[in-house]
Design a protein around this motif. Structure first.
Motif, PDB file in Angstrom:
ATOM      1  N   UNK A  53      32.174  35.078  29.155  1.00 58.99           N
ATOM      2  CA  UNK A  53      33.363  34.836  28.325  1.00 58.99           C
ATOM      3  C   UNK A  53      32.996  34.157  26.999  1.00 58.99           C
ATOM      4  N   UNK A  54      31.728  34.346  26.630  1.00 63.49           N
ATOM      5  CA  UNK A  54      31.215  33.906  25.330  1.00 63.49           C
ATOM      6  C   UNK A  54      31.319  32.401  25.115  1.00 63.49           C
ATOM      7  N   UNK A  68      27.500  42.972  27.051  1.00 65.33           N
ATOM      8  CA  UNK A  68      28.292  42.684  28.252  1.00 65.33           C
ATOM      9  C   UNK A  68      29.588  43.466  28.104  1.00 65.33           C
ATOM     10  N   UNK A  69      29.768  44.447  28.966  1.00 65.95           N
ATOM     11  CA  UNK A  69      30.934  45.322  28.897  1.00 65.95           C
ATOM     12  C   UNK A  69      31.902  44.935  30.008  1.00 65.95           C
ATOM     13  N   UNK A  75      32.112  42.966  24.960  1.00 67.12           N
ATOM     14  CA  UNK A  75      32.756  41.739  24.479  1.00 67.12           C
ATOM     15  C   UNK A  75      32.008  41.124  23.302  1.00 67.12           C
ATOM     16  N   UNK A  76      30.801  41.613  23.015  1.00 62.26           N
ATOM     17  CA  UNK A  76      30.044  41.102  21.868  1.00 62.26           C
ATOM     18  C   UNK A  76      30.241  41.945  20.606  1.00 62.26           C
ATOM     19  N   UNK A  84      41.560  35.837  23.290  1.00 65.33           N
ATOM     20  CA  UNK A  84      42.101  36.764  24.283  1.00 65.33           C
ATOM     21  C   UNK A  84      41.103  36.991  25.416  1.00 65.33           C
ATOM     22  N   UNK A  85      39.819  37.083  25.078  1.00 65.53           N
ATOM     23  CA  UNK A  85      38.781  37.260  26.104  1.00 65.53           C
ATOM     24  C   UNK A  85      38.790  36.107  27.093  1.00 65.53           C
ATOM     25  N   UNK A  86      38.878  34.875  26.584  1.00 62.43           N
ATOM     26  CA  UNK A  86      38.818  33.710  27.475  1.00 62.43           C
ATOM     27  C   UNK A  86      40.099  33.547  28.269  1.00 62.43           C
TER      28      UNK A  86
END
Length: 253
Positions: A53-54, A68-69, A75-76, A84-86
């Motif tokens: 989640x970066x 990372x898909x 996601x990168x 939104x990702x987190x």
């Protein structure tokens, strides 16, 4: 089109400055179920978890290549909305970290940030999230009391409920029971078993018994490399790499 895997790490490398912490990680994670990441301290487990989640973006000097898909999207990619990702990929940390506010406000915090202001709607979200985290019956009569008054185990389940309130897809857990007593640990483990029906869970643990008890798949990391990954019963009864067997049987680590 439905993605083949929920999460797919491909040729993932991570550097802290000049130090290479992850080496060409290839790991596919299916929808639902619990994936345990095991290995000695400093082997890259938590670093890998944070790539999902970066969270490593928050550390100065970190460089990442590879991909990372998640749900078919890298996601990168530069256009990724990290906030939104987190929300979709939430994290539970080693030590419970409730906010210094009421139990209710802890759970309502995320939905409010994302635009939910209606009190009746928030009431429903708070109750549902606490029930999902197996905490409702213990706290329903003190929702307006400080979350800091809860026990350590209750605080950790509160943090899980706080994640569930924003409806994630993936739960990342970084040694979520290492600071808890055995009874609280058991409750979090039982909760994880229930949550895997609705979520994909990736957990870092130093506890071999815990990995064997609760996970469906186990990945063994060593010195920044993914040594092997397989169904948990296979890893623990018939690993393909001698280093995995040596670690599991306590010869090192």
């Amino acid at each position: 089109m439905v993605a083949e895997y929920k999460i797919k790490a491909d040729k993932l490398n991570l550097y802290y400055g000049d130090h290479k912490a992850l080496h060409d990680i290839q790991l596919n994670i299916e929808q639902n179920g619990i994936y345990a990441l095991i290995g000695p301290s400093g082997c890259g487990k938590s670093t890998f978890l944070r790539t999902l989640n970066r969270m490593n973006d928050l550390i100065d000097g970190v460089k990442i290549d590879g991909s990372v898909v998640i749900d078919g999207q890298n996601i990168y990619d530069t256009e990724t909305d990290v906030v939104s990702l987190r929300k979709r990929v939430g994290m539970v940390f080693q030590r419970p970290n409730p906010f210094p506010m009421s139990i209710y406000d802890n759970i309502a915090y995320g939905p409010r940030i994302h635009g939910t202001k209606n009190k009746a709607t928030l009431d429903v979200i708070v109750e549902k999230s606490l029930k999902q985290a197996a905490l409702w019956e213990e706290v329903k009569d003190r929702l307006n009391k400080s979350a800091l008054g809860l026990s350590g185990g209750q605080q950790q389940r509160l943090c899980i409920a706080r994640l569930l309130a924003v409806e994630p897809d993936v739960l990342l857990m970084d040694e979520p029971t290492s600071a808890l007593d055995p009874i609280s640990t058991l409750k979090v483990e039982e909760l994880s078993q229930e949550l895997k029906e609705r979520y994909t869970i990736v957990i870092v643990t130093h506890n071999m018994q815990q990995a064997a008890r609760i996970s469906d798949y186990t990945s063994f990391f060593l010195n920044g490399y993914l040594v092997e990954s397989n169904k948990t019963d296979k890893i623990f009864t018939n690993p393909t790499d001698q280093r995995t067997e040596d670690y599991i049987t306590g010869r090192f680590g």
